[in-house]
Design an enzyme around this catalytic site. Structure first.
Site, PDB file in Angstrom:
ATOM      1  N   ASN A 170      29.233  44.990  42.220  1.00 27.52           N
ATOM      2  CA  ASN A 170      30.255  44.633  41.235  1.00 27.52           C
ATOM      3  C   ASN A 170      30.116  45.530  40.012  1.00 27.52           C
ATOM      4  OD1 ASN A 170      32.440  42.624  40.534  1.00 27.52           O
ATOM      5  ND2 ASN A 170      31.208  42.633  38.677  1.00 27.52           N
ATOM      6  N   TYR A 174      31.434  44.431  30.191  1.00 25.79           N
ATOM      7  CA  TYR A 174      30.974  43.283  29.407  1.00 25.79           C
ATOM      8  C   TYR A 174      30.210  43.810  28.198  1.00 25.79           C
ATOM      9  CZ  TYR A 174      31.197  41.682  34.320  1.00 25.79           C
ATOM     10  OH  TYR A 174      31.561  41.452  35.633  1.00 25.79           O
ATOM     11  N   ARG A 175      30.607  43.424  27.014  1.00 23.84           N
ATOM     12  CA  ARG A 175      29.947  43.927  25.804  1.00 23.84           C
ATOM     13  C   ARG A 175      28.466  43.554  25.789  1.00 23.84           C
ATOM     14  NH1 ARG A 175      32.463  39.128  22.604  1.00 23.84           N
ATOM     15  NH2 ARG A 175      30.649  37.775  22.379  1.00 23.84           N
ATOM     16  N   TRP A 188      28.458  38.306  30.057  1.00 27.03           N
ATOM     17  CA  TRP A 188      29.396  38.050  31.163  1.00 27.03           C
ATOM     18  C   TRP A 188      29.853  36.600  31.083  1.00 27.03           C
ATOM     19  CZ3 TRP A 188      25.623  41.167  34.537  1.00 27.03           C
ATOM     20  CH2 TRP A 188      24.389  40.537  34.609  1.00 27.03           C
ATOM     21  N   GLU A 231      34.685  47.587  42.541  1.00 21.70           N
ATOM     22  CA  GLU A 231      35.566  48.286  41.603  1.00 21.70           C
ATOM     23  C   GLU A 231      35.501  49.811  41.780  1.00 21.70           C
ATOM     24  OE1 GLU A 231      33.831  45.591  40.797  1.00 21.70           O
ATOM     25  OE2 GLU A 231      35.274  44.226  39.858  1.00 21.70           O
ATOM     26  N   ASP A 280      36.253  39.662  18.128  1.00 21.85           N
ATOM     27  CA  ASP A 280      36.697  39.857  19.506  1.00 21.85           C
ATOM     28  C   ASP A 280      38.170  40.246  19.627  1.00 21.85           C
ATOM     29  OD1 ASP A 280      36.318  39.788  22.334  1.00 21.85           O
ATOM     30  OD2 ASP A 280      34.755  38.290  21.973  1.00 21.85           O
TER      31      ASP A 280
HETATM   32  C1  LIG Z   1      36.966  46.591  26.001  1.00 23.05           C
HETATM   33  C2  LIG Z   1      36.725  45.412  26.886  1.00 23.05           C
HETATM   34  C3  LIG Z   1      35.684  44.551  26.627  1.00 23.05           C
HETATM   35  C4  LIG Z   1      35.435  43.457  27.439  1.00 23.05           C
HETATM   36  N1  LIG Z   1      34.388  42.638  27.154  1.00 23.05           N
HETATM   37  C5  LIG Z   1      34.103  41.612  27.983  1.00 23.05           C
HETATM   38  C6  LIG Z   1      32.965  40.810  27.754  1.00 23.05           C
HETATM   39  O1  LIG Z   1      32.220  40.992  26.791  1.00 23.05           O
HETATM   40  N2  LIG Z   1      32.700  39.799  28.631  1.00 23.05           N
HETATM   41  C7  LIG Z   1      33.498  39.560  29.721  1.00 23.05           C
HETATM   42  O2  LIG Z   1      33.203  38.657  30.494  1.00 23.05           O
HETATM   43  N3  LIG Z   1      34.612  40.296  29.945  1.00 23.05           N
HETATM   44  C8  LIG Z   1      34.920  41.325  29.105  1.00 23.05           C
HETATM   45  N4  LIG Z   1      36.017  42.100  29.347  1.00 23.05           N
HETATM   46  C9  LIG Z   1      36.891  41.781  30.484  1.00 23.05           C
HETATM   47  C10 LIG Z   1      36.268  42.207  31.790  1.00 23.05           C
HETATM   48  O3  LIG Z   1      35.888  43.552  31.748  1.00 23.05           O
HETATM   49  C11 LIG Z   1      37.224  41.990  32.949  1.00 23.05           C
HETATM   50  O4  LIG Z   1      37.501  40.611  33.037  1.00 23.05           O
HETATM   51  C12 LIG Z   1      36.712  42.493  34.274  1.00 23.05           C
HETATM   52  O5  LIG Z   1      37.629  42.177  35.284  1.00 23.05           O
HETATM   53  C13 LIG Z   1      35.380  41.890  34.612  1.00 23.05           C
HETATM   54  O6  LIG Z   1      34.932  42.367  35.865  1.00 23.05           O
HETATM   55  P1  LIG Z   1      34.655  41.337  37.044  1.00 23.05           P
HETATM   56  O7  LIG Z   1      36.005  40.806  37.437  1.00 23.05           O
HETATM   57  O8  LIG Z   1      34.027  42.161  38.094  1.00 23.05           O
HETATM   58  O9  LIG Z   1      33.773  40.289  36.472  1.00 23.05           O
HETATM   59  C14 LIG Z   1      36.274  43.200  28.530  1.00 23.05           C
HETATM   60  C15 LIG Z   1      37.338  44.063  28.790  1.00 23.05           C
HETATM   61  C16 LIG Z   1      37.573  45.157  27.988  1.00 23.05           C
HETATM   62  C17 LIG Z   1      38.718  46.069  28.307  1.00 23.05           C
HETATM   63 MN   LIG Z   2      34.514  42.309  40.162  1.00 27.63          MN
END
Ligand SMILES: Cc1cc2nc3c(=O)[nH]c(=O)nc-3n(C[C@H](O)[C@H](O)[C@H](O)COP(=O)(O)O)c2cc1C
Ligand SMILES: [Mn+2]
Length: 486
Positions: A170, A174-175, A188, A231, A280
């Protein structure tokens, strides 16, 4: 046009296109960069390469995604819908009829087969390998974005994990809040795949974080794919070229060979601390909450590595265009599940999950309500707080037109649906975190079975008169009209 191979190739493309400005002056990653970037984003200005962030040897790239044009450049398309179409072509594949169709079908299948990431022996991301005492996040120009932020945050990472049960990779964005030289939090949220991998381990979960990627791979980390889809496969498909991976130095994970910087390490079940607050993308600070601690075991990088960053905050911010890319790219997938959907728009001001405007081909009573429930049941769209449904002839991106329909076509007693369900992790409005109310507004034309009187016709001028006026406009000696009204 070939998509950029890596971050440097992308920077070169941006420079050739007049889309990047280098800032030679020393600038502080503590708040100052945010203020410069916020003004630049809101003015639809260029990507910025800060060559001398205070306190670091590494340049900082920001606002690489901040306009529709740059997003299209990243994907090598004229319009973001063209990217969606590429994915739609594959999703809509039918058994081929005749030879030409068969050959086309094979080409499509090959494009999928070639999308799988490819292992290679070595890569520039490991030109420099820092382990033990040399592992030091203070080397990087990590931004403190907003005055109320708890600490500096890494904001544009591609976080790589593997499902302990299935082994599926995966990648998520995630910040990561810096704790000290060798640890950060891993933010996450509860609906995210990285979190699932963490919950599925009863011991140590290895994590690798890639920073500074080609723009499509970086985008892919933010894409809402189902858990079982890697991804990096989407990245390879959209790039038209597989992502090359090398084995990590201290973790049993593969990392993008072309990355500028890689952080290797692990999280452990139950090892959590209080993360936040952080300014945020909702436009508010998200409050302190427990999140797992990421312990670094190595930092590897290119020579003269470039550190990528992004600032989120009150919309519109740079992430608006990452979100719009997702909206456009996933439209064909949404339509696969719900074919009567014509188009949808997730307003940037609604931080994407707060509102969805959906246009449908309506053929039966109650269909708008069906769509609301479908949206509330579909992947990450399920977190949508408010769904507005309009007829197929309404342009969902024209908020003026949508507002006209919502006010004109709605009997609030009959056409507003209040429901409840899961809400975004960051939504501060509901009384309880994660769950709350849902609002559906049916702004479509109403059928007799839906309890409406005879629906009045909409006012439209005849084609003959429209054409005549367009033809004769110059004769009236009136000022020229904008293209949309000509
Ligand atoms: C700039 C940016 C920052 C993000 N920060 C977070 C975060 O801190 N935590 C989180 O859960 N998702 C965050 N997201 C959203 C996730 O990247 C997004 O939901 C992504 O689909 C997560 O991958 P996953 O589906 O494999 O979990 C962020 C997205 C962007 C564009
Ligand atoms: Mn995913």
């Amino acid at each position: 046009m070939a998509s950029p191979r890596d971050l440097r190739d992308w920077i070169a493309l941006l420079e050739r296109e007049g889309e990047l400005v280098r800032v030679a002056a020393e600038v502080d990653p503590y708040l100052e960069i945010t203020e410069i970037v916020d003004r630049t984003v809101k003015a639809r200005g260029p990507a910025l390469l800060f060559e001398h962030p205070r306190g670091s040897q590494h340049p900082l790239l920001i606002n690489q995604f901040g306009t529709e044009r740059r997003m299209c450049l990243a994907f090598g398309v004229e319009r973001l819908d063209d990217v969606g179409r590429k994915l739609g072509d594959v999703l809509e594949m039918q058994p081929p009829q005749g030879l030409v169709e068969k050959v086309k079908g094979l080409a499509k299948l090959k494009s999928i087969a070639d999308s799988r990431p490819k292992s290679v022996r070595g890569g520039p991301c490991q030109d420099v390998v820092l382990t033990g005492d040399e592992v030091d996040l203070d080397r990087l120009p990590i931004q403190t974005c907003w005055p109320g932020d708890a600490a500096p945050f890494i904001t544009l990472p591609a976080v790589i994990t593997r499902d302990p049960k299935t082994g599926t990779r995966n990648v998520g964005m995630y910040r990561m809040q810096k704790i000290d030289r060798r640890s950060t939090f891993m933010h996450w949220q509860i609906h995210k795949d990285g979190r699932m991998d963490y919950l599925a381990t009863d011991a140590r979960l290895e994590v690798a974080v890639a920073l500074g990627l080609d723009p499509i791979t970086a985008y892919a980390a933010s894409a809402p794919l189902p858990k079982h889809i890697d991804e990096l496969m989407l990245a390879g498909f959209l790039r038209g070229d597989a992502v090359e991976l090398v084995k990590g130095k201290t973790v049993d994970l593969e990392v993008p060979a072309a990355a500028e910087i890689v952080l290797e390490g692990y999280v452990e079940s139950g090892d959590e601390g209080i993360e936040g607050p952080f300014g945020d993308h909702t436009g508010y600070y998200s409050p302190p909450e427990p999140f797992p601690v990421f312990h670094l075991t190595a930092i590897t990088m290119r020579r003269d590595a470039i550190y990528p960053s992004i600032v989120v905050g009150k919309p519109p911010a740079e992430d608006a265009w990452l979100g719009k890319a997702t909206e456009r790219i996933f439209l064909p997938a949404v339509r696969m599940s719900v074919p009567e959907i014509v188009d949808y728009d997730l307003p940037v001001a609604g931080a994407f999950h707060n509102c969805a405007i959906v246009s449908i081909r309506k053929t039966f009573p109650g269909q708008a309500q069906k769509i609301m429930h479908a949206v509330w049941g579909l992947g990450m769209l399920s977190l949508t707080k408010c769904v507005v449904v309009v007829d197929e002839w309404v342009d969902v991106h024209d908020y003026e037109d949508v507002f006209f329909r919502v006010t004109a076509n709605v009997d609030p007693k009959r056409d507003v649906l209040l429901s409840e369900g899961p809400l975004d992790h960051l939504d501060h409005a509901p009384g309880t975190q994660f769950v709350g109310g849902k609002l559906g507004i049916d702004a479509t034309h109403k059928l007799p079975e839906e309890g409406a009187r005879e629906w009045p016709p909409e006012i439209e001028m005849t084609d003959e008169v429209k054409e005549r006026v367009a033809r004769r406009w110059h004769e009236y000696e009136l000022p020229d009209l904008p293209a949309s009204l000509r």
